[in-house]
Design a protein around this motif. Structure first.
Motif, PDB file in Angstrom:
ATOM      1  N   PHE A  40      26.702  35.370  30.270  1.00 49.74           N
ATOM      2  CA  PHE A  40      27.958  35.444  30.654  1.00 49.74           C
ATOM      3  C   PHE A  40      28.743  33.984  30.518  1.00 49.74           C
ATOM      4  N   VAL A  41      28.224  32.822  30.579  1.00 52.10           N
ATOM      5  CA  VAL A  41      28.712  31.534  30.533  1.00 52.10           C
ATOM      6  C   VAL A  41      28.953  31.281  29.342  1.00 52.10           C
ATOM      7  N   LEU A  42      28.200  31.790  28.307  1.00 49.51           N
ATOM      8  CA  LEU A  42      28.631  31.467  26.961  1.00 49.51           C
ATOM      9  C   LEU A  42      29.384  32.976  26.295  1.00 49.51           C
ATOM     10  N   GLY A  43      29.137  34.020  26.826  1.00 47.58           N
ATOM     11  CA  GLY A  43      29.899  35.133  26.145  1.00 47.58           C
ATOM     12  C   GLY A  43      31.324  35.220  26.704  1.00 47.58           C
ATOM     13  N   ILE A  44      31.747  34.895  27.886  1.00 41.98           N
ATOM     14  CA  ILE A  44      32.957  35.006  28.149  1.00 41.98           C
ATOM     15  C   ILE A  44      33.907  34.062  27.672  1.00 41.98           C
ATOM     16  N   PRO A  45      33.802  32.676  27.308  1.00 42.08           N
ATOM     17  CA  PRO A  45      34.555  32.020  26.628  1.00 42.08           C
ATOM     18  C   PRO A  45      34.674  32.375  25.101  1.00 42.08           C
ATOM     19  N   LEU A  46      33.591  32.740  24.410  1.00 39.65           N
ATOM     20  CA  LEU A  46      33.504  33.456  23.204  1.00 39.65           C
ATOM     21  C   LEU A  46      34.249  34.559  23.036  1.00 39.65           C
ATOM     22  N   ALA A  47      34.369  35.470  23.980  1.00 45.45           N
ATOM     23  CA  ALA A  47      35.282  36.672  23.887  1.00 45.45           C
ATOM     24  C   ALA A  47      36.764  36.302  24.126  1.00 45.45           C
ATOM     25  N   GLY A  48      36.699  35.294  25.066  1.00 51.50           N
ATOM     26  CA  GLY A  48      38.228  34.936  25.095  1.00 51.50           C
ATOM     27  C   GLY A  48      38.636  34.407  23.964  1.00 51.50           C
ATOM     28  N   GLY A  49      37.969  33.491  23.018  1.00 52.66           N
ATOM     29  CA  GLY A  49      38.468  32.877  21.911  1.00 52.66           C
ATOM     30  C   GLY A  49      38.868  34.006  20.693  1.00 52.66           C
ATOM     31  N   VAL A  50      38.278  35.270  20.986  1.00 44.53           N
ATOM     32  CA  VAL A  50      38.564  36.181  19.994  1.00 44.53           C
ATOM     33  C   VAL A  50      39.614  36.993  20.470  1.00 44.53           C
ATOM     34  N   VAL A  51      39.802  37.292  21.678  1.00 39.44           N
ATOM     35  CA  VAL A  51      40.960  38.062  22.240  1.00 39.44           C
ATOM     36  C   VAL A  51      42.142  37.405  22.115  1.00 39.44           C
ATOM     37  N   LEU A  52      42.059  35.766  22.636  1.00 42.30           N
ATOM     38  CA  LEU A  52      43.438  35.197  22.360  1.00 42.30           C
ATOM     39  C   LEU A  52      43.685  34.931  21.029  1.00 42.30           C
ATOM     40  N   ALA A  53      42.756  35.073  19.911  1.00 39.78           N
ATOM     41  CA  ALA A  53      43.274  34.709  18.420  1.00 39.78           C
ATOM     42  C   ALA A  53      44.258  36.083  18.074  1.00 39.78           C
ATOM     43  N   LEU A  54      43.978  37.207  18.797  1.00 37.21           N
ATOM     44  CA  LEU A  54      44.735  38.368  18.376  1.00 37.21           C
ATOM     45  C   LEU A  54      46.041  38.456  19.462  1.00 37.21           C
ATOM     46  N   TRP A  55      46.038  38.143  20.661  1.00 31.53           N
ATOM     47  CA  TRP A  55      47.208  38.138  21.679  1.00 31.53           C
ATOM     48  C   TRP A  55      47.598  36.832  22.263  1.00 31.53           C
ATOM     49  N   GLY A  56      47.215  35.755  21.690  1.00 27.90           N
ATOM     50  CA  GLY A  56      47.296  34.184  22.169  1.00 27.90           C
ATOM     51  C   GLY A  56      48.631  33.786  22.171  1.00 27.90           C
ATOM     52  N   HIS A  57      49.740  34.659  21.304  1.00 29.29           N
ATOM     53  CA  HIS A  57      51.089  34.404  21.347  1.00 29.29           C
ATOM     54  C   HIS A  57      52.062  34.999  22.196  1.00 29.29           C
ATOM     55  N   ARG A  58      51.572  35.957  23.190  1.00 34.19           N
ATOM     56  CA  ARG A  58      52.211  36.538  24.011  1.00 34.19           C
ATOM     57  C   ARG A  58      52.404  35.888  25.361  1.00 34.19           C
ATOM     58  N   ASP A  59      53.386  36.565  26.249  1.00 37.14           N
ATOM     59  CA  ASP A  59      53.490  35.611  27.528  1.00 37.14           C
ATOM     60  C   ASP A  59      52.249  35.890  28.371  1.00 37.14           C
ATOM     61  N   VAL A  60      51.494  37.048  28.190  1.00 40.40           N
ATOM     62  CA  VAL A  60      50.463  37.069  29.106  1.00 40.40           C
ATOM     63  C   VAL A  60      49.342  36.405  28.567  1.00 40.40           C
ATOM     64  N   ALA A  61      49.384  35.803  27.497  1.00 40.16           N
ATOM     65  CA  ALA A  61      48.131  35.029  26.876  1.00 40.16           C
ATOM     66  C   ALA A  61      47.920  33.702  28.041  1.00 40.16           C
ATOM     67  N   MET A  62      48.598  33.024  28.624  1.00 35.41           N
ATOM     68  CA  MET A  62      48.770  32.011  29.426  1.00 35.41           C
ATOM     69  C   MET A  62      47.844  32.455  30.816  1.00 35.41           C
ATOM     70  N   GLU A  63      48.144  33.701  30.965  1.00 41.00           N
ATOM     71  CA  GLU A  63      47.149  34.167  32.249  1.00 41.00           C
ATOM     72  C   GLU A  63      45.922  34.492  31.793  1.00 41.00           C
ATOM     73  N   LEU A  64      45.762  35.400  30.585  1.00 38.08           N
ATOM     74  CA  LEU A  64      44.379  35.439  30.028  1.00 38.08           C
ATOM     75  C   LEU A  64      43.619  34.431  29.993  1.00 38.08           C
ATOM     76  N   ASN A  65      44.160  33.130  29.281  1.00 37.64           N
ATOM     77  CA  ASN A  65      43.433  31.857  29.220  1.00 37.64           C
ATOM     78  C   ASN A  65      42.909  31.532  30.618  1.00 37.64           C
ATOM     79  N   VAL A  66      43.500  31.672  31.749  1.00 39.95           N
ATOM     80  CA  VAL A  66      43.071  31.325  33.076  1.00 39.95           C
ATOM     81  C   VAL A  66      42.168  32.150  33.427  1.00 39.95           C
TER      82      VAL A  66
END
Length: 484
Positions: A6-32
């Motif tokens: 999980f320590v490695l998988g969560i930020p890696l998954a976060g990078g993939v998800v935010l590469a798709l939705w990182g421009h939306r308003d919810v992206a800042m909350e997703l990053n947190v």
């Protein structure tokens, strides 16, 4: 194993998800949210190692011990608080037109990928994977530093890429030499790049090859640490990139690079049975402290000033680990912790202050206490903490380092005292009018995230007054492992 996954998988998954939705308003909350998940997983991993001892995972390719487990948690914690600070900071940047939707998507995805590479570097047992992780961290931070796409930020990113690219190439050659020495002892199929295997046979490694390997590894990873004279990328990267990037660069990346050097030092000390590695670290560490302290006096940009402060403190840590022994190593680890906490808190406060003023030039930032007392006091307390004022933790670690130097290397003590005095006078003389002078600043459109500032400062204060028993035990065990 699940916690490490999980320590490695969560930020890696976060990078993939935010590469798709990182421009939306919810992206800042997703990053947190992704950063919070990584921190929870890191806490679970730490608890597992405390309860059961060192942990091997995936055919010994990953190894968690006393030297890296709390650094993993510290990295995850500062990544979380920086993501929290980033929410209002990036909203202001977006409102001012500095961050477009594509830039926000790049920033959020690369932030999570950067966190992944740092955690990978800390937890891998393979010296080859360590090099790959450090190279990936370089590439992700190049994109983060250049995200504004201004001429200055592109120049800073290019300088960072070239200098760190050359440095990491030296580290690659050092890693190849390390494998060459290990292969003669371990064999081609015995995991010759696994650090635990190398540590077990370090006394049998060819001292001539190891001497050359450490020289290249020290230069290579020392470039990432920001040691003088290979430090030129660091002030530009801090000054031109977004402030959250400055916080994780100073608070985390420099620690990870120094951790890589410490792993190499342990092997070199065992192979050579001489203090060569320690003497190199003492020399370059002391040079970094002195040069950075005097360069601070010339700075007009607030982020550049604190970037040189980071070089100074990384030099002090390198000097401490070069001294070796239980007290100096303990002090170096404590300094590594409190510097990460306090320096990131300072950059949080500086980020909000520069947004209010619309500039990073210190002469144009005045009277913060009249516009936002919390930002002002966060900056002032953070500056006093990083300058070594008691009872903050930086004072405790610096006191231990200087008193150990008086006993082990008395010739170096005057240089340390003069450098620390110059840095104190220079930083305090510039921060005081920024906080208390006359002002025409306006309030920000989004409320700043000040909880991370004072949480970090409170932890830095606590470590100056009281080190929890489990943390004290970790420092002592890790200090014993580093040796010297």
């Amino acid at each position: 194993m699940e916690a490490l996954l999980f320590v490695l998988g969560i930020p890696l998954a976060g990078g993939v998800v935010l590469a798709l939705w990182g421009h939306r308003d919810v992206a800042m909350e997703l990053n947190v949210a992704f950063s919070l998940g990584t921190f929870v997983a890191a806490c679970a991993l730490t608890a597992q190692v405390i309860a059961g001892g060192p942990l091997f995972v995936w055919n010994n390719e990953f190894f968690i011990d006393a030297l890296n487990v709390f650094l993993v948690t510290l990295t995850a914690f500062v990544s979380l608080t920086t993501a929290m600070f980033s929410r209002p900071y990036m909203r202001v940047e977006r409102d001012r037109g500095k961050m477009t939707p594509p830039r926000l998507r790049l920033y959020h995805s690369m932030y999570q990928l950067f966190c992944f590479t740092m955690l990978l570097a800390l937890m891998t047992n393979n010296m080859g994977i360590l090099w790959v992780a450090m190279e990936a961290a370089t590439l992700s931070t190049v994109l983060l530093v250049s995200v504004y796409r201004t001429a200055a930020s592109l120049e800073a990113a290019w300088k960072y890429f070239i200098l760190c690219g050359v440095g990491i190439a030296q580290a690659l050659f050092g890693t190849v030499l390390l494998y060459m020495a290990a292969e003669k002892v371990i064999g081609t199929e015995g995991g010759a790049l696994l650090w635990t295997n190398l540590d077990a046979v370090k006394a049998q490694l060819d001292p001539n090859i190891i001497t050359l390997a450490f020289a290249f590894l020290f230069i290579g990873y020392g470039t990432k640490v920001g040691l003088v004279p290979v430090h030129n990328w660091l002030p530009d990267a801090h000054a031109e990139g977004p402030t959250p990037v400055s916080a994780v660069l100073s608070g985390l990346l420099l620690n990870v690079a120094l951790y890589a050097i410490l792993r190499c030092k342990v092997l070199t000390d065992g192979a050579l049975q001489s203090p060569l590695a320690g003497r190199m670290m003492i020399g370059f560490g002391l040079l970094s402290v002195v040069v950075a302290a005097f360069l601070i006096t010339r700075q007009k940009d607030v982020k550049r000033m604190f970037a040189y402060s980071s070089i100074e403190h990384m030099g002090l840590m390198t000097f401490a680990f070069g001294l070796g022994g239980p007290i100096a190593n303990f002090a170096g680890l404590l300094h590594m912790t409190v510097h990460s906490l306090v320096k990131s808190a300072i950059f949080f406060a500086v980020g909000h202050a520069t947004q209010k003023a619309g500039t990073q030039v210190m002469d144009d930032i005045r009277g913060l206490v009249k516009v936002s007392p919390t930002i002002a006091w966060g900056l002032m307390l953070g500056s006093l903490a990083i300058l070594g004022m008691p009872p903050f933790g930086v004072f405790a670690s610096e006191f231990l380092i200087i008193t150990t130097a008086m006993r082990e290397q008395p010739w170096a003590t005057p240089f340390l005292l003069v450098a620390l005095g110059v840095a104190f006078a220079s930083v305090f003389a510039r921060v005081q009018p920024m906080v208390f002078g006359d002002t025409s600043l306006q309030r920000l459109g989004h409320a700043p995230a000040l909880v991370p500032v004072f949480v970090h400062l409170a932890l830095g204060l606590m470590l100056g007054l009281y080190v929890p028993p489990y943390l004290d035990a970790w420092y002592r065990e890790a200090a014993r492992m580093i040796g010297g």
